[in-house]
Design a protein around this motif. Structure first.
Motif, mmCIF file in Angstrom:
data_model
loop_
_atom_site.group_PDB
_atom_site.id
_atom_site.type_symbol
_atom_site.label_atom_id
_atom_site.label_comp_id
_atom_site.label_asym_id
_atom_site.label_seq_id
_atom_site.Cartn_x
_atom_site.Cartn_y
_atom_site.Cartn_z
ATOM 1 N N LEU A 1 1.047 -1.419 0.121
ATOM 2 C CA LEU A 1 -0.252 -0.079 0.027
ATOM 3 C C LEU A 1 0.719 1.311 -0.496
ATOM 4 C CD1 LEU A 1 -2.947 -1.137 2.444
ATOM 5 C CD2 LEU A 1 -3.229 -0.763 -0.442
ATOM 6 N N ASP A 2 1.847 1.674 0.877
ATOM 7 C CA ASP A 2 2.761 2.379 0.851
ATOM 8 C C ASP A 2 3.351 2.252 -0.865
ATOM 9 O OD1 ASP A 2 2.410 2.644 3.297
ATOM 10 O OD2 ASP A 2 4.646 1.898 3.468
ATOM 11 N N ARG A 3 3.907 1.434 -1.756
ATOM 12 C CA ARG A 3 4.319 1.587 -2.873
ATOM 13 C C ARG A 3 3.092 2.257 -4.066
ATOM 14 N NH1 ARG A 3 8.107 1.918 -6.005
ATOM 15 N NH2 ARG A 3 8.842 0.401 -7.626
ATOM 16 N N LEU A 4 1.874 1.710 -3.671
ATOM 17 C CA LEU A 4 0.989 2.124 -4.331
ATOM 18 C C LEU A 4 0.194 3.027 -4.098
ATOM 19 C CD1 LEU A 4 -0.989 -1.476 -4.904
ATOM 20 C CD2 LEU A 4 0.347 -0.266 -6.174
ATOM 21 N N GLY A 5 0.742 4.305 -3.019
ATOM 22 C CA GLY A 5 -0.042 5.088 -2.579
ATOM 23 C C GLY A 5 0.553 6.463 -2.745
ATOM 24 N N THR A 6 1.738 6.430 -3.700
ATOM 25 C CA THR A 6 2.701 7.301 -4.015
ATOM 26 C C THR A 6 2.440 6.875 -5.435
ATOM 27 O OG1 THR A 6 4.485 6.078 -4.220
ATOM 28 C CG2 THR A 6 4.288 7.575 -2.729
ATOM 29 N N VAL A 7 2.319 8.339 -6.089
ATOM 30 C CA VAL A 7 2.055 8.276 -7.863
ATOM 31 C C VAL A 7 3.060 7.150 -8.726
ATOM 32 C CG1 VAL A 7 0.335 10.361 -8.012
ATOM 33 C CG2 VAL A 7 3.036 10.695 -7.748
ATOM 34 N N ALA A 8 4.643 7.913 -7.776
ATOM 35 C CA ALA A 8 5.939 7.341 -8.470
ATOM 36 C C ALA A 8 5.886 5.418 -8.376
ATOM 37 C CB ALA A 8 7.513 7.144 -7.866
ATOM 38 N N GLY A 9 5.452 5.370 -7.222
ATOM 39 C CA GLY A 9 5.023 4.523 -7.125
ATOM 40 C C GLY A 9 4.704 2.967 -7.864
ATOM 41 N N ARG A 10 3.108 3.607 -8.084
ATOM 42 C CA ARG A 10 2.023 2.869 -8.382
ATOM 43 C C ARG A 10 2.302 2.838 -10.559
ATOM 44 N NH1 ARG A 10 -3.575 6.075 -8.443
ATOM 45 N NH2 ARG A 10 -3.042 6.558 -5.995
ATOM 46 N N ALA A 11 3.179 3.840 -10.586
ATOM 47 C CA ALA A 11 3.685 3.819 -12.041
ATOM 48 C C ALA A 11 4.335 3.169 -12.541
ATOM 49 C CB ALA A 11 4.181 5.473 -12.583
ATOM 50 N N ASP A 12 5.112 3.038 -11.369
ATOM 51 C CA ASP A 12 6.470 1.984 -12.046
ATOM 52 C C ASP A 12 5.803 0.386 -11.827
ATOM 53 O OD1 ASP A 12 9.185 1.089 -12.274
ATOM 54 O OD2 ASP A 12 9.489 0.259 -9.596
ATOM 55 N N GLU A 13 4.599 -0.163 -10.434
ATOM 56 C CA GLU A 13 4.368 -1.318 -10.465
ATOM 57 C C GLU A 13 3.764 -1.711 -11.583
ATOM 58 O OE1 GLU A 13 5.139 -3.658 -8.768
ATOM 59 O OE2 GLU A 13 6.247 -2.468 -7.072
ATOM 60 N N LEU A 14 2.621 -0.807 -12.009
ATOM 61 C CA LEU A 14 1.861 -1.253 -13.387
ATOM 62 C C LEU A 14 2.674 -1.168 -14.659
ATOM 63 C CD1 LEU A 14 -0.725 2.045 -12.373
ATOM 64 C CD2 LEU A 14 -1.262 -0.124 -13.115
ATOM 65 N N CYS A 15 3.801 -0.405 -14.430
ATOM 66 C CA CYS A 15 4.957 -0.394 -15.318
ATOM 67 C C CYS A 15 5.679 -2.120 -15.431
ATOM 68 C CB CYS A 15 6.353 -0.253 -16.236
ATOM 69 S SG CYS A 15 5.729 1.595 -16.952
ATOM 70 N N ARG A 16 5.735 -2.950 -14.376
ATOM 71 C CA ARG A 16 6.474 -4.490 -13.764
ATOM 72 C C ARG A 16 5.168 -4.915 -14.570
ATOM 73 N NH1 ARG A 16 7.354 -7.762 -9.676
ATOM 74 N NH2 ARG A 16 6.164 -6.622 -8.488
ATOM 75 N N TYR A 17 3.880 -5.076 -14.567
ATOM 76 C CA TYR A 17 3.292 -5.923 -14.135
ATOM 77 C C TYR A 17 2.344 -5.702 -15.990
ATOM 78 C CZ TYR A 17 2.393 -7.108 -9.684
ATOM 79 O OH TYR A 17 2.586 -8.551 -8.173
ATOM 80 N N ALA A 18 2.774 -4.841 -16.547
ATOM 81 C CA ALA A 18 2.439 -5.083 -18.155
ATOM 82 C C ALA A 18 3.568 -5.153 -19.226
ATOM 83 C CB ALA A 18 2.422 -3.288 -18.167
ATOM 84 N N VAL A 19 5.258 -5.252 -18.636
ATOM 85 C CA VAL A 19 6.086 -5.475 -19.026
ATOM 86 C C VAL A 19 6.301 -6.969 -18.896
ATOM 87 C CG1 VAL A 19 8.928 -5.362 -19.617
ATOM 88 C CG2 VAL A 19 7.121 -3.225 -19.507
ATOM 89 N N LEU A 20 6.097 -6.949 -17.730
ATOM 90 C CA LEU A 20 6.911 -9.020 -16.832
ATOM 91 C C LEU A 20 5.448 -10.012 -17.563
ATOM 92 C CD1 LEU A 20 8.998 -7.741 -13.983
ATOM 93 C CD2 LEU A 20 9.652 -8.045 -16.585
ATOM 94 N N PHE A 21 4.575 -9.311 -17.587
ATOM 95 C CA PHE A 21 3.367 -10.621 -17.262
ATOM 96 C C PHE A 21 1.717 -9.920 -17.627
ATOM 97 C CE2 PHE A 21 5.371 -9.976 -12.156
ATOM 98 C CZ PHE A 21 6.240 -11.062 -12.523
#
Length: 473
Positions: free
Chosen positions: A382-402
């Motif tokens: 939640l800390d990760r997704l709660g920041t705009v930078a953290g959420r942007a990174d995770e959205l990219c991660r799941y799009a690229v890798l999965f």
């Protein structure tokens, strides 16, 4: 089992949106695709007037070939040396002059670039990323190549070769993944390969991997989706996509190592250390989430079993931790790191660790441990997704890798769905002495530590870090 989006590999016009709210804590994301293949993910967050831009390219050190290790990371640095319409350090100057921040990192599996901007400066960040995606070769020359080669080599010396335990990540990775495996070498690369890289190598690397159809762009924050998509189309739409990218080499391995691999290192370190890498399930699987919970119970902080046993009870260690290096294209690694106390010998530590792991495999986690571990991972997510930078990174991660950015928004629920039985099962199957690579650090004797260093030795020494990322700046 890895989950893939039903829309992966299909054309989506700019007006198409796909959202996921169930299990996402109210967070949403929309997905779009340009005609040139660029995937775009938007997530609105109007809490503060800022926006994060994150661009992932599907290229990392696993795509490198023998003799050219470190090229992905070196090229990441070159991306900040100017492009067709931006000269020299202009990318830094323009972003920071507009009140934003920026950086880039390289891992085994991807290279990313990111900016966080005041909302009214979002268009600038998009233009800058599009300019270097489309026209970096116009600015790439021998001078910038030599300049950044020296920067990366100096980074290696400072973070790897000349710091205590700096060789650990590189040495343990080389033990855990066999010679010839795409994850056998780390993103920093070797000094010899960095010296051998040519300007034409860099240009060929860009032409092969830096294309819109090999990238995902996420934009999160106080944005107007319609206007943002219009800017994306305006600046990225004319960048040509291309085919021809070779698939990464197969990273699959047997579930267990089948025997313990071991290396003893004598270096100038402040204390003896026991480090180990256990072969664990690939990221994106339920078993990987179960492994994450197992390592959290065993070594995730001062309430963990290993910390309580080694540091508090036995007082044989000053630090003890167990973390997960998640990898999608190869088995993940469970990373054990214990620093001994005083004159305690490593075998004493190792016996206690094996005893605790065997007990955990036999009994599994208690209800209290499961609740605490799940709460800890939930808070981190939640800390990760709660920041705009953290959420942007995770959205990219799941799009690229999965193939599905929506998986980032439901990651918390997947962790909470794991049972104690699943955690015990993965511990019993994987956290065993015959499924680990072990690295033991022994301090040099006093007379050896005081001896003058031989000229040139630092450039040939292994290098490491406790992360698989190499940051440009």
């Amino acid at each position: 089992m890895q989950q893939f989006s039903a829309i992966e590999g299909t054309y989506m016009p700019m007006g198409h949106t796909a959202t996921a709210e169930a299990g996402s804590g109210g967070l949403t994301a929309t997905e779009h695709r340009l005609a040139n293949g660029l995937r775009v993910v938007l997530s609105e967050d109007h809490l503060t007037p800022v926006a994060a831009v994150c661009l992932w390219y599907d290229v990392g050190s696993r795509h490198e070939v023998k003799g050219r290790t470190g090229l992905a990371h070196l090229f990441e640095h070159l991306m900040f040396q100017g492009s067709g319409q931006v000269k020299g350090n202009g990318h830094f100057e323009l972003v920071q002059g507009a009140g934003g921040s920026l950086n880039g990192t390289t891992s085994f599996e991807r290279t990313n670039y990111f900016e966080t901007m005041p909302t009214h400066q979002l268009e600038l960040a998009l233009w800058l990323e599009a300019d270097r995606m489309g026209s970096l070769l116009a600015a790439l020359d021998e001078e910038s190549m030599e300049n950044q080669r020296d920067v990366v080599k100096n980074e290696r010396r400072q973070r790897y070769d000349n710091v205590p335990y700096g060789t650990a990540f590189e040495k343990l990775t080389a033990l855990a993944y066999p010679e010839g495996h795409p994850y056998h070498h780390t993103p920093i690369g070797s000094m010899a390969d960095l010296d051998a890289a040519t300007l034409e190598d860099a240009r060929a690397f860009f032409r092969t991997y830096y294309a819109p159809n090999n990238a995902v762009l996420s934009i999160v924050g106080d944005i107007d989706p319609e206007q943002t998509l219009a800017w994306v189309e305006k600046y990225f739409g004319s960048v040509a996509g291309h085919d021809g990218k070779p698939a990464p080499r197969d990273g699959s391995l047997p579930e267990t190592m089948g025997g313990q691999l071991r290396e003893v290192v004598e270096e100038e370190v402040p204390a003896r250390a026991l480090m180990a890498a256990y072969r664990l399930p690939e990221d994106g699987t339920r078993a990987s989430d179960a492994a994450d919970l197992a390592l959290t119970v065993l070594g995730g902080g001062e309430s963990s079993r290993l910390y309580n046993r080694l540091v508090r009870r036995d007082r044989t260690a000053v630090a003890a931790g167990f973390g997960l290096l998640r990898l999608a294209g190869a088995p993940s690694l469970g990373w054990l790191d214990v620093k001994t106390s005083g004159d305690v010998e490593v075998p004493v530590i190792e016996a206690a660790v094996d005893e605790e792991l065997a007990r955990f495999a036999e009994e599994g986690p208690t209800a209290e441990e499961m609740e605490r571990a799940q709460a800890q991972l939930e808070r981190e997510w939640l800390d990760r997704l709660g920041t705009v930078a953290g959420r942007a990174d995770e959205l990219c991660r799941y799009a690229v890798l999965f193939g599905d950015p929506q998986l980032a928004l439901t990651a918390v629920q997947r962790v909470l769905d794991i049972t104690a039985e699943e955690v015990q099962e993965v511990a019993k199957a994987r956290l065993r002495p015959d499924n680990r690579a072990v690295l033991v650090y022994e301090p040099l004797a006093a007379d050896e530590a005081d001896a003058p260093e031989e000229t040139g030795a630092s450039e040939e020494t292994g290098a490491a870090d406790n992360t698989d990322e190499e940051a440009a700046k």
